[in-house]
Write an enzyme that holds these catalytic residues in place. Structure first.
Site, PDB file in Angstrom:
ATOM      1  CG  ASP A 227      49.993  36.628  41.578  1.00 25.10           C
ATOM      2  OD1 ASP A 227      49.479  37.439  42.381  1.00 25.10           O
ATOM      3  OD2 ASP A 227      49.673  36.589  40.379  1.00 25.10           O
TER       4      ASP A 227
ATOM      5  CD  GLU B 291      45.654  41.134  40.297  1.00 26.83           C
ATOM      6  OE1 GLU B 291      44.778  41.608  39.540  1.00 26.83           O
ATOM      7  OE2 GLU B 291      46.858  41.392  40.158  1.00 26.83           O
TER       8      GLU B 291
HETATM    9 NI    NI Z   1      48.858  44.151  41.728  1.00 23.14          NI
END
Ligand code: NI
Length: 407
Positions: free
Chosen positions: A90, A148
């Site tokens: 992401d 994340e």
């Molecule tokens: Ni990172």
């Protein structure tokens, strides 16, 4: 019969060099189209297509975005060993300010943490290991993880959805761009590497009124100021001097006139710790400090703590193994010791269930370079060569060593 490690390294090096320009193109394609946490649909499609082209079967879609694919090694024993390699996919809500020709085409979104690099490197590593499947002494799970960047992150729901009930890896490895280290190098640390990061939300409630008559109000602004100062004693007087910890109050909101004392002040901040015991202690002492400081000043305060990612602890055995294989692959001078970092990573959740190592990949060019999360973040793409090589060789070596143990 075991394979000759130096011959394997040469094969990996050759394959990595062959793949390099293709993987750079993939990285740039992902960089042009960054997607925020849990919205990585285009990125997931790109990963899927590449893995299918390699002949890998997509094993699972545990979540709506992200992908899990398995490569079966041809030298595996009946008791199969599995190693997992993970990349996060992401991007961040950052407006890119670089001016290279593959800048983000999505307004207000950017791969400013290098997850485009991680994704491309793992695709390249998959391509390397597919070519080497006949010398792989076990299986490799390629884990492309969404989200994340935004707590609660993608790792936790993946585990809750049964990732490690379904697969039982003997080790898990991942890497992260590290612009403070020169390209060609990696850095490792055994034990606690990254911090637990908890969010703090403080509400101070008093009784507002005329600023000219402070004796008739209960002033939350003054109390907020005392709270900001008093929580700092925790780091200087509660935390042992040899333990890293951070308490930061980073936003203060209350009042909007010179002659009105408001009824409420809202603050937020972060707590960073490197071990779970200290984390629990500081949460308790923070609560006491906030509540009691407020009471002493005639107002009330509440502290809400939103748990972030836990401490990231690299396992000694896997970390020693990665150090050894990386020294063999890159040379001793290119494998450094990493200082503890107060940033956080949801790779830490996997490490609560499975031994593993988080590797810092040098992506620094000659200065100036952008730091992580900066609109100028611009990792040296040639570090892709180091990343693919280190990951591929670590996976091969880990399986080889485990296989030798089974024999
Ligand atoms: Ni990172």
């Amino acid at each position: 019969m075991s394979e000759n490690p130096s011959a394997v390294r040469e094969r990996i090096r050759t394959k990595v060099n062959e793949l390099y320009s293709e993987i750079v193109e993939i990285r740039r394609e992902i960089h042009r189209h960054p997607e925020l946490s849990f919205q990585e649909f285009r990125t997931t499609a790109l990963i899927r297509e590449y893995l299918l082209r390699l002949g890998l079967k997509i094993e699972h879609d545990f979540l709506e975005t992200g992908i899990v694919a398995l490569l079966e090694g041809k030298r595996a024993k009946t008791e199969r060993t599995l190693v997992t390699l993970r990349a996060d996919i992401d991007a961040l809500p950052v407006q890119e300010e670089n001016n290279h020709d593959f800048c983000s085409e999505e307004d207000g979104k950017m791969h400013a943490c290098g997850h485009d690099m991680h994704t491309a490197i793992l695709l390249g590593t998959a391509a390397v290991l597919v070519e080497m499947r006949e010398v792989l002494a076990g299986d490799v799970l390629f884990l492309f993880q969404p989200a994340e960047e935004k707590a609660p992150g993608g790792a936790k729901p993946l585990l809750e959805a049964g990732l490690f009930r379904h697969y039982k890896p003997s080790a898990i490895f991942a890497l992260h761009c590290f612009p403070h280290l020169q390209t060609g190098k990696i850095a490792l640390r055994e034990g606690s590497l990254m911090a637990a990061a908890d969010e703090l939300y403080i509400t101070v409630r008093g009784e507002g009124g005329h600023a000219s008559a402070p004796h008739k109000v209960a002033d939350p602004v003054l109390a907020a100021a005392h709270i900001i100062t008093s929580v700092q004693y925790l780091v200087s007087r509660v935390v042992p001097p040899y333990e890293p910890a951070v308490v930061s109050i980073s936003s203060v909101n209350g009042g909007n006139a010179t002659n009105v004392i408001p009824g409420k002040v809202a603050m937020s901040g972060t707590l960073r710790t490197m071990n779970e015991h200290l984390r629990a202690l500081l949460k308790k002492r923070l609560r006491q400090t906030v509540e009691h400081t407020a009471l002493a000043l005639g107002v009330k305060a509440e502290l809400e703590i939103v748990d972030g990612y836990p401490v990231l602890v690299n396992h000694p055995e896997t970390t020693r193994a990665v150090r050894q294989t990386s020294v063999a692959y890159l040379g001793e001078d290119n494998v450094e010791e990493c200082e503890p970092l107060m940033t956080a990573e949801d790779f830490s959740y996997y490490l609560q269930h499975c031994p593993g190592t988080f590797i810092q990949l040098g992506t620094g060019k000659q200065e100036p370079y952008g730091t992580l999360h900066s609109p100028f973040f611009d990792p040296d793409e040639s570090s892709i060569i180091t990343g693919m090589g280190v990951m591929g060789y670590a996976a091969w070596s880990w399986l080889e060593a485990r296989n030798a143990g089974i024999e």
